[in-house]
Design an enzyme around this catalytic site. Structure first.
Site, PDB file in Angstrom:
ATOM      1  N   GLY A 174       0.777  -1.209   0.083  1.00 22.78           N
ATOM      2  CA  GLY A 174       0.128  -0.064   0.078  1.00 22.78           C
ATOM      3  C   GLY A 174       0.737   1.135   0.054  1.00 22.78           C
ATOM      4  O   GLY A 174       0.243   2.337  -0.411  1.00 22.78           O
ATOM      5  N   GLU A 202       4.330   3.868   5.669  1.00 17.01           N
ATOM      6  CA  GLU A 202       3.272   3.305   5.769  1.00 17.01           C
ATOM      7  C   GLU A 202       2.105   4.049   5.456  1.00 17.01           C
ATOM      8  O   GLU A 202       2.139   5.268   5.428  1.00 17.01           O
ATOM      9  CB  GLU A 202       2.870   2.804   7.615  1.00 17.01           C
ATOM     10  CG  GLU A 202       1.536   2.072   7.455  1.00 17.01           C
ATOM     11  CD  GLU A 202       1.536   0.721   6.645  1.00 17.01           C
ATOM     12  OE1 GLU A 202       1.563   0.817   5.407  1.00 17.01           O
ATOM     13  OE2 GLU A 202       0.923  -0.300   7.316  1.00 17.01           O
ATOM     14  N   ASP A 203       1.010   3.379   4.623  1.00 12.45           N
ATOM     15  CA  ASP A 203       0.213   4.059   3.968  1.00 12.45           C
ATOM     16  C   ASP A 203      -0.823   4.688   4.957  1.00 12.45           C
ATOM     17  O   ASP A 203      -1.304   5.725   4.995  1.00 12.45           O
ATOM     18  CB  ASP A 203      -0.666   3.135   2.857  1.00 12.45           C
ATOM     19  CG  ASP A 203      -1.105   1.745   3.452  1.00 12.45           C
ATOM     20  OD1 ASP A 203      -0.811   1.572   4.585  1.00 12.45           O
ATOM     21  OD2 ASP A 203      -1.763   1.027   2.617  1.00 12.45           O
ATOM     22  N   ASP A 224      -4.802   2.313  11.488  1.00 12.33           N
ATOM     23  CA  ASP A 224      -6.013   1.974  11.701  1.00 12.33           C
ATOM     24  C   ASP A 224      -5.901   1.448  13.175  1.00 12.33           C
ATOM     25  O   ASP A 224      -5.933   2.156  14.313  1.00 12.33           O
ATOM     26  CB  ASP A 224      -6.851   1.040  10.775  1.00 12.33           C
ATOM     27  CG  ASP A 224      -8.241   0.839  11.043  1.00 12.33           C
ATOM     28  OD1 ASP A 224      -8.776   1.771  11.865  1.00 12.33           O
ATOM     29  OD2 ASP A 224      -8.773   0.026  10.517  1.00 12.33           O
ATOM     30  N   GLY A 249      -3.746  -0.148  14.552  1.00 12.86           N
ATOM     31  CA  GLY A 249      -2.455  -0.032  15.042  1.00 12.86           C
ATOM     32  C   GLY A 249      -1.487  -1.449  15.075  1.00 12.86           C
ATOM     33  O   GLY A 249      -0.397  -1.497  15.336  1.00 12.86           O
ATOM     34  N   THR A 309      -0.715  -3.346  12.779  1.00 12.07           N
ATOM     35  CA  THR A 309       0.319  -3.673  11.883  1.00 12.07           C
ATOM     36  C   THR A 309       1.678  -2.783  12.014  1.00 12.07           C
ATOM     37  O   THR A 309       2.845  -3.378  12.093  1.00 12.07           O
ATOM     38  CB  THR A 309       0.026  -3.121  10.544  1.00 12.07           C
ATOM     39  OG1 THR A 309      -1.222  -3.957  10.183  1.00 12.07           O
ATOM     40  CG2 THR A 309       1.079  -3.343   9.348  1.00 12.07           C
ATOM     41  N   LEU A 310       1.696  -1.569  12.453  1.00 10.93           N
ATOM     42  CA  LEU A 310       2.750  -0.660  12.660  1.00 10.93           C
ATOM     43  C   LEU A 310       3.467  -1.213  14.039  1.00 10.93           C
ATOM     44  O   LEU A 310       4.643  -1.037  14.399  1.00 10.93           O
ATOM     45  CB  LEU A 310       2.399   0.768  12.815  1.00 10.93           C
ATOM     46  CG  LEU A 310       2.443   1.283  11.550  1.00 10.93           C
ATOM     47  CD1 LEU A 310       1.773   2.640  11.232  1.00 10.93           C
ATOM     48  CD2 LEU A 310       3.834   1.269  10.747  1.00 10.93           C
ATOM     49  N   LYS A 320      -6.630   6.609  10.803  1.00 10.48           N
ATOM     50  CA  LYS A 320      -7.819   6.521  11.392  1.00 10.48           C
ATOM     51  C   LYS A 320      -8.002   6.563  12.749  1.00 10.48           C
ATOM     52  O   LYS A 320      -7.500   5.553  13.201  1.00 10.48           O
ATOM     53  CB  LYS A 320      -8.788   5.503  10.775  1.00 10.48           C
ATOM     54  CG  LYS A 320      -9.111   5.629   9.481  1.00 10.48           C
ATOM     55  CD  LYS A 320      -9.935   4.512   8.842  1.00 10.48           C
ATOM     56  CE  LYS A 320      -9.299   3.359   8.053  1.00 10.48           C
ATOM     57  NZ  LYS A 320     -10.256   2.453   7.625  1.00 10.48           N
ATOM     58  N   PHE A 362     -13.612   3.303   4.659  1.00 14.39           N
ATOM     59  CA  PHE A 362     -12.795   2.334   3.853  1.00 14.39           C
ATOM     60  C   PHE A 362     -12.133   3.056   2.771  1.00 14.39           C
ATOM     61  O   PHE A 362     -13.026   3.568   2.075  1.00 14.39           O
ATOM     62  CB  PHE A 362     -13.201   0.964   3.779  1.00 14.39           C
ATOM     63  CG  PHE A 362     -12.161   0.098   3.532  1.00 14.39           C
ATOM     64  CD1 PHE A 362     -11.408  -0.426   4.763  1.00 14.39           C
ATOM     65  CD2 PHE A 362     -11.543  -0.196   2.422  1.00 14.39           C
ATOM     66  CE1 PHE A 362     -10.541  -1.438   4.503  1.00 14.39           C
ATOM     67  CE2 PHE A 362     -10.453  -0.994   2.108  1.00 14.39           C
ATOM     68  CZ  PHE A 362      -9.954  -1.574   3.030  1.00 14.39           C
ATOM     69  N   ASP A 367      -5.742  -0.458  -1.333  1.00  9.76           N
ATOM     70  CA  ASP A 367      -6.467  -1.317  -1.893  1.00  9.76           C
ATOM     71  C   ASP A 367      -7.829  -1.701  -1.055  1.00  9.76           C
ATOM     72  O   ASP A 367      -7.779  -1.710   0.236  1.00  9.76           O
ATOM     73  CB  ASP A 367      -5.715  -2.407  -2.373  1.00  9.76           C
ATOM     74  CG  ASP A 367      -5.394  -3.172  -1.090  1.00  9.76           C
ATOM     75  OD1 ASP A 367      -4.800  -2.923  -0.271  1.00  9.76           O
ATOM     76  OD2 ASP A 367      -5.935  -4.576  -1.187  1.00  9.76           O
ATOM     77  N   ARG A 400      -5.998   0.280  -6.134  1.00 14.11           N
ATOM     78  CA  ARG A 400      -4.751   1.030  -5.899  1.00 14.11           C
ATOM     79  C   ARG A 400      -4.294   2.197  -6.957  1.00 14.11           C
ATOM     80  O   ARG A 400      -3.596   3.033  -6.546  1.00 14.11           O
ATOM     81  CB  ARG A 400      -3.491   0.120  -5.989  1.00 14.11           C
ATOM     82  CG  ARG A 400      -3.422  -1.078  -4.873  1.00 14.11           C
ATOM     83  CD  ARG A 400      -2.112  -1.782  -4.749  1.00 14.11           C
ATOM     84  NE  ARG A 400      -2.272  -2.948  -4.019  1.00 14.11           N
ATOM     85  CZ  ARG A 400      -2.364  -3.277  -2.691  1.00 14.11           C
ATOM     86  NH1 ARG A 400      -2.101  -2.082  -1.908  1.00 14.11           N
ATOM     87  NH2 ARG A 400      -2.479  -4.232  -2.107  1.00 14.11           N
TER      88      ARG A 400
HETATM   89  P1  IMP Z   1      -3.892  -1.860  11.414  1.00 18.02           P
HETATM   90  O1  IMP Z   1      -3.309  -2.965  12.010  1.00 18.02           O
HETATM   91  O2  IMP Z   1      -5.410  -1.901  11.794  1.00 18.02           O
HETATM   92  O3  IMP Z   1      -3.543  -0.248  11.669  1.00 18.02           O
HETATM   93  O4  IMP Z   1      -4.106  -1.764   9.761  1.00 18.02           O
HETATM   94  C1  IMP Z   1      -3.283  -1.155   8.881  1.00 18.02           C
HETATM   95  C2  IMP Z   1      -3.247  -1.719   7.914  1.00 18.02           C
HETATM   96  O5  IMP Z   1      -4.647  -2.147   7.171  1.00 18.02           O
HETATM   97  C3  IMP Z   1      -2.887  -0.946   6.731  1.00 18.02           C
HETATM   98  O6  IMP Z   1      -1.458  -1.242   6.319  1.00 18.02           O
HETATM   99  C4  IMP Z   1      -3.750  -1.046   5.428  1.00 18.02           C
HETATM  100  O7  IMP Z   1      -3.042  -2.268   4.797  1.00 18.02           O
HETATM  101  C5  IMP Z   1      -4.838  -1.747   5.977  1.00 18.02           C
HETATM  102  N1  IMP Z   1      -6.083  -0.722   6.033  1.00 18.02           N
HETATM  103  C6  IMP Z   1      -6.723  -0.293   7.161  1.00 18.02           C
HETATM  104  N2  IMP Z   1      -7.422   0.536   6.683  1.00 18.02           N
HETATM  105  C7  IMP Z   1      -7.477   0.602   5.371  1.00 18.02           C
HETATM  106  C8  IMP Z   1      -8.426   1.571   4.658  1.00 18.02           C
HETATM  107  O8  IMP Z   1      -9.484   2.154   4.828  1.00 18.02           O
HETATM  108  N3  IMP Z   1      -8.155   1.270   3.273  1.00 18.02           N
HETATM  109  C9  IMP Z   1      -7.211   0.382   2.871  1.00 18.02           C
HETATM  110  N4  IMP Z   1      -6.427  -0.258   3.550  1.00 18.02           N
HETATM  111  C10 IMP Z   1      -6.619  -0.323   5.024  1.00 18.02           C
HETATM  112 MG    MG Z   2      -0.724  -1.566   4.723  1.00 15.92          MG
END
Ligand code: IMP
Ligand code: MG
Length: 202
Positions: free
Chosen positions: A67, A123-124, A127, A129, A131-132, A155, A176, A183, A189
């Site tokens: 992303g 990172e894109d 949300d 948290g 992933t990071l 978000k 979303f 994506d 994308r």
């Molecule tokens: P987290 O672990 O919930 O913070 O998710 C972050 C990951 O979820 C990002 O790296 C995105 O790949 C994906 N993601 C979360 N929200 C969206 C969205 O609104 N559109 C696209 N990808 C999203």
């Molecule tokens: Mg991502």
């Protein structure tokens, strides 16, 4: 550090206002952030990063696939450190086959190169948290000198794990979003702006 641009209350712009290829009208609900505004924000983040890392050849930006690819390229093109530095990519995904997992699958392709580096995770979107947070943990296992985060979108409403990016572009509503590299199920994308998709309708 400059605060993110807070657009949580922004109305969507109609797709008719943009010169788009056919097909987007059925898929997307509207535009949340136009490409020009994304470009301006990326320039601002690049200027902040330049000021903080100037002359530092241990600077080590890491692109979170897939992303963040467009953001990473535009950002690094605009960063002018006056020193040569290396770059990396990692893979991190919570949305594979099966249910969404709290523990993302992380692949670091060149772990030995992280030692002593001033890592910037690019990172894109942030949300919940997970992933990071997982990426920071995994990268810290390889003895970097420092680890910071640049996230273009955030978000804030759904945060489950505390993550605090040093560089943050836009604070967006809990919808979303797709486009500029982001994506929905691997599609959209290529949408040039940041658009909103109704995931219930698809
Ligand atoms: P987290 O672990 O919930 O913070 O998710 C972050 C990951 O979820 C990002 O790296 C995105 O790949 C994906 N993601 C979360 N929200 C969206 C969205 O609104 N559109 C696209 N990808 C999203
Ligand atoms: Mg991502």
């Amino acid at each position: 550090m400059t605060l993110p641009i807070d657009i949580r209350d922004r109305e969507l712009r109609s797709l008719d206002q943009f010169d788009l290829r056919e097909g987007y009208q059925e898929d997307l609900q509207g535009v949340l952030v136009a490409r020009r505004e994304i470009d301006d924000c990326v320039e601002r983040l690049a200027a902040e990063i330049t000021a903080d890392y100037r002359g530092n050849s241990d600077f080590y930006p890491i692109c979170v696939l897939k992303g963040a690819i467009r953001f990473f390229v535009d950002l690094t093109r605009a960063i002018e450190l006056g020193a040569s530095y290396s770059e990396a990519v990692v893979n991190a995904s919570r949305y594979g086959k099966g249910p969404v997992s709290d523990t993302p699958e992380v692949q670091i392709f060149d772990p030995e190169s992280i030692a002593g580096k001033d890592v910037l995770i690019v990172e894109d979107i942030l949300d919940e948290g997970h992933t990071l947070a997982a990426l920071v943990d995994r990268i810290e296992e390889h003895d970097p000198n420092s680890v910071e985060i640049a996230s273009l979108f955030s978000k804030a409403t759904n945060r489950e794990v505390d993550v605090d990016p040093t560089y943050e572009g836009f604070l967006i509503p809990d919808r979303f979003v797709v486009g500029y590299g982001l994506d929905y199920q691997e599609l959209h994308r290529d949408f040039p702006h940041l658009g909103v998709i109704d995931t219930d309708q698809i």
